[in-house]
Design a protein around this motif. Structure first.
Motif, PDB file in Angstrom:
ATOM      1  N   TYR A 183      -3.601  -0.089  -6.240  1.00 27.16           N
ATOM      2  CA  TYR A 183      -2.186   0.151  -5.958  1.00 27.16           C
ATOM      3  C   TYR A 183      -1.404  -1.157  -5.783  1.00 27.16           C
ATOM      4  O   TYR A 183      -0.218  -1.145  -5.483  1.00 27.16           O
TER       5      TYR A 183
ATOM      6  N   PHE B 267       0.051   1.740 -10.294  1.00 30.29           N
ATOM      7  CA  PHE B 267       0.459   2.764  -9.329  1.00 30.29           C
ATOM      8  C   PHE B 267       1.886   3.187  -9.643  1.00 30.29           C
ATOM      9  O   PHE B 267       2.779   2.352  -9.778  1.00 30.29           O
TER      10      PHE B 267
ATOM     11  N   ALA C 291       2.501   2.688  -1.861  1.00 28.33           N
ATOM     12  CA  ALA C 291       1.106   2.533  -2.268  1.00 28.33           C
ATOM     13  C   ALA C 291       0.203   2.456  -1.042  1.00 28.33           C
ATOM     14  O   ALA C 291       0.566   1.828  -0.037  1.00 28.33           O
TER      15      ALA C 291
END
Length: 787
Positions: free
Chosen positions: A525, A407, A416
């Motif tokens: 993420y 991410f 995230a």
């Protein structure tokens, strides 16, 4: 004195022979024989592999009466017509042995082809019913050319037996006419076995035998290397394991003279058990052909953080490449989104030069081990880097590709997204009625796991009472699923990511028992979440006489050792005599033992068979389970009648009170010793002697809930004058029990289109510290230390 013996994980077949006495009148002598009594010996060689310089084969022939010279006729069958076989064999006076000399032109025989030949001594006056009158042999021209000495590294039996990791020299041959076919001479022979088991050939011969066998490996396609199932030459003689067969389960590769197979890419089959085990779980199996060079082309790509320009206008992802000493360059692409599922396809396109936006690391330094680049990205989001190393010839190596998703926060510093995860449990009849027949509510629970953009997924299903007991002792849910959870990333996650969820059923559960399912996931993420769901299985309708439910037994010694076991007796549908017992020895165990109630004898007997392990028969004394989450220690179930004897797998018998129909007393010994990683005895999980009282357990909580194991210290003193674990204990293969299984539903997984990015890239120095999330990476899992 009790001599403690660890049995192998298999039922030793006991054949009861029934014999009756007979009188002398019943005896009938065999036929009388005269003549020379000519015969083929029992130990004559029947398989002949001949080299290029061989032009004849001598077949020994023997006789009993040897005083006079003798010639007997021989009939022969040769389908090929390429062998010259005499029509008779002659004995000199006084000689008991002669030979049938078969000749041939070696140049006319096809390499690798088998030629069957048959012989019959055609002289009824001089043969004998007590010897072989006929003989069948096979002649096969040796199709191999010796290449020299290579090396073989273990990675086969180590997934079945406890053994050493090592590498040994082996002789390798190549096929004369079939390119890419290799034969390793006696690869799994005594040198292998003595190194693996750490014992001498003499010691091993008490349990194992070895018949010289060569292993053939098909490398005609270097990217699809296979080992057809073949006998290793190893036979286990003590416990019925029989012949050991080796085969490939997944294709291997031949690269630079080195043959390897992927993790779990081999199988080891024990013919006597009719069971096949996965092998090469650590990926260590390796054969180096003579002259092979070991090179290190490993590569790992990992996100290392974000750099923002001084003016704050641009942001770049920093990517670290860690590579082997022989890598000469790196090519890579950046793709939008998590495209790990199609990374192999992208790697192939990079190798072929057909992928869009391929970049090369500039100013690459061979042997530097690490280089970093930065890629200017316009937006926050998930990205994937796919990279390939170059070999010494400058060729991109698709097999060594590395892919890593990450991410990227972007210059705005976006956070995230949290992990999207949910789970449920319920009855199969309600949520999946079409599977009710195969998954009854008394032993199954339906489950669903939903979420999106997941990168890893672990599950753990356990009786709710067990979970609550462990939480009460101070453990957290995260600690428990980390210790006991099963990685379901490959099985469940593709359907969850592509369709939003995965549904199936847990089977082989205890009836009338509340279960809790913990699920832990991490999204792409880097955010993690833990969710849980609970539900109870249905009760089995029961109207029999035996009192079912939970029972308690305890034992203590003056030394201070004390143990308690709460186990449960379960009914089976429609039977008043067949039952299951769970929690035996270890109250938290969900292993279900078969039990039979005999009302006339007033007993409940466990014959050592367990649900899911029926093919093994009696597994008392053989099967083992983890004592601690790390697997440092294991324990086994032993049942025996005589503490001074050797048996640890006698049936376990409970006495049943005639009036209450409740279990009242233990009629045999129940003993669960704890062993360390070297199979050394370290203590007891529990010990209950004959006569231990058994009482109904009426603690608070549902009848179906197992209480957690209650042990007041490991017992280190036994009632016997000594404890001896036999030397062959280390040869016992261990089965880590996982009684809970899942009924799998195949999901149609489809991949989205891949979009590679055209970005501004440059070589950069590694970041001085971590900024944002850094993906974990490994160059390669460390191989065990070779001995």
């Amino acid at each position: 004195m009790k001599s403690i013996k660890i049995f192998f994980l298999a039922t030793v077949a006991i054949v009861a022979g029934l014999f009756t006495a007979c009188s002398d009148d019943d005896f009938k002598a065999g036929p009388e024989v005269d003549g020379a009594q000519v015969y083929f010996p029992e130990n004559v060689t029947t398989q002949h592999s001949i080299s290029d310089d061989v032009s004849s084969i001598a077949i020994p022939v023997k006789r009993i009466a040897k005083d006079e010279a003798l010639t007997v006729a021989v009939l022969a069958s040769d389908e090929s017509g390429l062998f010259t076989i005499p029509s008779s064999v002659s004995f000199a006076a006084g000689k008991e042995t002669s030979e049938l000399l078969i000749t041939f032109d070696r140049t006319k025989l096809e390499d690798g082809k088998e030629y069957p030949l048959s012989f019959l001594i055609n002289d009824e006056d001089n043969t004998t019913p007590y010897g072989n009158r006929s003989l069948d042999i096979t002649v096969m021209p040796w199709p191999w050319v010796k290449m020299g000495t290579g090396k073989f590294r273990e990675g086969w039996l180590s997934d079945v037996f406890t053994g050493n990791m090592f590498e040994i020299d082996v002789t390798v041959h190549s096929h004369k006419s079939k390119e890419g076919i290799y034969m390793v001479e006696e690869m799994l022979g005594w040198p292998y076995m003595t190194e693996f088991f750490g014992a001498t050939q003499e010691e091993l011969s008490e349990q194992f035998s070895y018949t010289p066998s060569n292993i053939v490996i098909d490398c005609s396609n270097a990217t699809q290397v296979t080992i057809e199932e073949q006998w290793s030459g190893i036979t286990e003689n003590s416990n019925g394991y029989g012949n050991f067969m080796i085969a490939s389960a997944e294709p291997g590769t031949l690269v630079n003279g080195v043959i390897t197979f992927p993790k779990d890419g081999l199988t080891a089959k024990l013919v006597g058990l009719d069971r096949e085990f996965s092998a090469n779980s650590q990926g260590t199996f390796r054969i180096m052909l003579p002259g092979a060079e070991i090179v290190d082309y490993t590569l790992s790509a990992a996100y290392a953080g974000m750099k923002v320009s001084a003016d704050g206008e641009t942001a770049s992802a920093v990517i670290d490449f860690t590579y082997g000493a022989d890598v000469t360059g790196i090519s890579y692409v950046l793709a939008s989104g998590n495209v790990s599922d199609t990374a192999d396809e992208i790697a192939a396109a990079i190798a072929a030069g057909t992928a869009e936006n391929i970049y090369e690391v500039k100013d690459f330094a061979v042997g530097a081990e690490k280089v970093s680049v930065e890629a200017e990205l316009e937006a926050s989001g998930v990205y994937t880097v796919i990279a390939l190393p170059k070999n010494k010839a400058g060729k991109l190596l698709e097999a060594e590709a590395s892919a890593s998703s990450f991410f990227f926060p972007g210059k705005g510093g976006s956070s995230a997204p949290e992990c999207d995860l949910d789970a449920m449990l319920g009855l199969v009849s309600v949520n999946w009625p079409e599977q009710s027949a195969d998954c009854p509510d008394e032993s199954s629970l339906y489950f669903e796991i939903t979420g999106s953009e997941l990168e890893s997924l672990f599950t753990w299903l356990t009786p709710t009472a067990n979970l609550e007991a462990l939480l009460a002792e101070g453990a957290s849910e995260e600690e428990l699923i980390d210790a006991y959870g099963t990685d379901q990333s490959a099985k469940f996650m593709p359907s969850i990511n592509s369709k939003g969820g995965y549904g199936s059923a847990w089977i082989n559960l205890l009836d009338d028992t509340s279960y809790t399912m913990l699920v832990k996931a991490t999204n792409i993420y880097g955010k993690s979440a833990i969710v849980k769901a609970n539900h109870a299985t249905a009760a089995i309708p029961y109207s029999g006489a035996l009192a079912i439910g939970r029972y308690r037994m305890s034992y203590s010694e003056e030394s201070g050792y004390a143990c308690e076991n709460v186990f449960r007796v379960h009914p089976t549908a429609g039977s008043a005599t067949d039952f299951f017992v769970s929690g035996l020895g270890d109250s938290s165990s969900t292993l279900q033992w078969y039990a039979t109630y005999d009302s006339a004898a007033g007993t409940l007997t466990l014959d050592g068979q367990a649900k899911g392990y029926e093919s093994y028969g009696n597994i008392f004394g053989g099967i083992s389970s983890n004592y601690d989450p790390a697997g440092t220690y294991i324990y086994t179930w032993w049942s025996y009648v005589d503490p001074e004897g050797d048996a640890t797998n006698d049936p376990l018998v409970f006495k049943v009170d005639a009036s209450t129909k409740q279990l009242s007393e233990l009629n045999t010994y129940l003993h669960c010793p704890i062993l360390d990683a070297n199979d050394a005895y370290v203590g007891d999980l529990c010990f209950f002697p004959i006569g231990t009282a058994v009482t109904a357990y009426t603690a608070n909580g549902a009848n179906g809930a197992n209480s957690a194991a209650k042990v007041q210290g490991i017992r280190t003193r036994v009632p016997f004058s000594s404890v001896r674990v036999p030397a062959n204990a280390k040869f016992r293969f261990e089965n880590r029990i996982d009684a809970t299984t899942v009924k799998t539903v195949n999901a149609n997984v489809f991949a989205n289109g891949v979009r590679t990015l055209s970005v501004k890239t440059a070589k950069c120095e590694p970041l001085p510290k971590q900024i944002g999330r850094r993906a974990d990476f490994k160059i390669r899992e460390n191989l065990p230390v070779l001995k």
